[in-house]
Design a protein around this motif. Structure first.
Motif, PDB file in Angstrom:
ATOM      1  N   TYR A 133      -7.594  -1.497   5.064  1.00 39.27           N
ATOM      2  CA  TYR A 133      -6.724  -1.544   6.242  1.00 39.27           C
ATOM      3  C   TYR A 133      -6.977  -0.334   7.138  1.00 39.27           C
ATOM      4  CZ  TYR A 133      -3.494  -5.258   4.632  1.00 39.27           C
ATOM      5  OH  TYR A 133      -2.924  -6.449   4.259  1.00 39.27           O
ATOM      6  N   SER A 134      -6.834  -0.530   8.425  1.00 40.48           N
ATOM      7  CA  SER A 134      -6.829   0.598   9.352  1.00 40.48           C
ATOM      8  C   SER A 134      -5.504   1.345   9.213  1.00 40.48           C
ATOM      9  CB  SER A 134      -6.981   0.108  10.794  1.00 40.48           C
ATOM     10  OG  SER A 134      -5.824  -0.635  11.181  1.00 40.48           O
ATOM     11  N   LYS A 135      -5.441   2.530   9.829  1.00 34.23           N
ATOM     12  CA  LYS A 135      -4.195   3.302   9.773  1.00 34.23           C
ATOM     13  C   LYS A 135      -3.047   2.523  10.402  1.00 34.23           C
ATOM     14  CE  LYS A 135      -2.159   7.799  10.897  1.00 34.23           C
ATOM     15  NZ  LYS A 135      -2.380   9.134  11.497  1.00 34.23           N
TER      16      LYS A 135
END
Length: 297
Positions: A133-135
């Motif tokens: 996942y991205s931030k």
């Protein structure tokens, strides 16, 4: 007066010689989206940690939904949803399994999970491991976890951090919906004052462990009048206005004046032989109010 969802009364917290909260008394009103602001080190995170029982103050009292937390914290915290500091996610698990773990920890069912994953826009990524996942996606998953159990109060520390512009717009709309359509109380800590001004209806500002602003956004921004004055010899203009009891400062070569009608500014300056080229109304912003009230210049 609006009832307080969370109230601090004379709370003091120190870390050695550092005073994090200096006998603070403040309220986060029920049914509002409150922007909780302050420079780095102002005491915002310490306030959140104190409310959640993660740190204990030397003195003072905290009330959640009208009840002192002393002796009642476990039952009261269940009525709160919170994302403070780094979200505690299991990166080896996928999004849905993270939600299941959170539901199990809270002692609530997992029937809400599909709806909440859809609410934060992660339905298509629910089966992906959180490690990928991205931030911004992790932020949204943490928000979904905080909403498990249908809490009455939601505490979010920098919820827009890591989101792209489209994601920020969506989340701001969702947080407003939680207040207006689901009767939640939402408290948002953020350094982005423009975003807070767009979504909040109440503001609390800390500076060096002390409350310096508290009130509705309308009260804070709507009661003041500001003008930009373009005039030769701006320093002389400030002196003339100050002698007349008008607060004025030089900013970027122009004179800024608060809480005085434009006609009165012209009259005072003209009497001293100073004739402005322009007197232009300037909108009061949350950023300008914040900078005036804190040491964050």
């Amino acid at each position: 007066m609006t009832a307080a969802a969370i109230e601090l009364i004379g709370v003091r917290k120190t870390y050695g010689r550092i005073i994090a909260l200096a006998d603070v008394s403040l309220q986060f009103p029920m049914g509002r989206l409150t922007g909780f602001l302050g420079p780095n080190g102002a005491g915002k995170t310490t306030t959140f940690r104190t409310v959640l029982g993660l740190t204990r103050p030397e003195q003072g009292q905290v009330r959640i939904l009208g009840t002192p937390i002393t002796g009642s914290l476990p039952s009261l915290v269940k009525r709160l949803g919170a994302v403070v500091e780094e979200p505690g996610l299991h990166k080896t698990l996928n999004g849905v399994d993270n939600m299941r773990v959170a539901a199990l920890t809270l002692g609530v069912g997992d029937g809400q999970i599909p709806e909440l994953m859809d609410f934060v826009g992660l339905t298509d990524d629910a089966g992906r491991k959180v490690a990928g996942y991205s931030k911004g996606m992790r932020q949204r998953l943490a928000l979904a976890s905080a909403l498990l159990g249908d809490p009455e109060v939601l505490i979010l520390d920098e919820p827009l951090d890591g989101l792209d512009p489209a994601g920020q717009v969506t989340l701001k709309r969702q947080l407003r919906m939680l207040v207006t359509e689901r009767d939640k109380t939402v408290i948002v800590s953020s350094h982005d004052l423009k975003d807070v001004e767009e979504m909040a209806d109440h503001i609390v500002v800390l500076d060096r462990g002390r409350q310096v602003i508290s009130g509705s956004l309308e009260e804070i921004l709507g009661s003041a009048e500001r003008h930009r004055v373009v005039v030769d010899r701006p320093e002389d203009a400030v002196r003339v206005l100050t002698d007349a009891g008008i607060t004025a400062v030089v900013d970027a070569g122009q004179v800024t004046v608060d809480d005085v009608r434009g006609a009165d500014i012209v009259r005072v300056l003209a009497a001293a032989g100073l004739y402005p080229d322009a007197v232009v109304p300037a909108r009061i912003t949350l950023e300008s109010v914040f900078l005036d009230a804190t040491e964050a210049r």
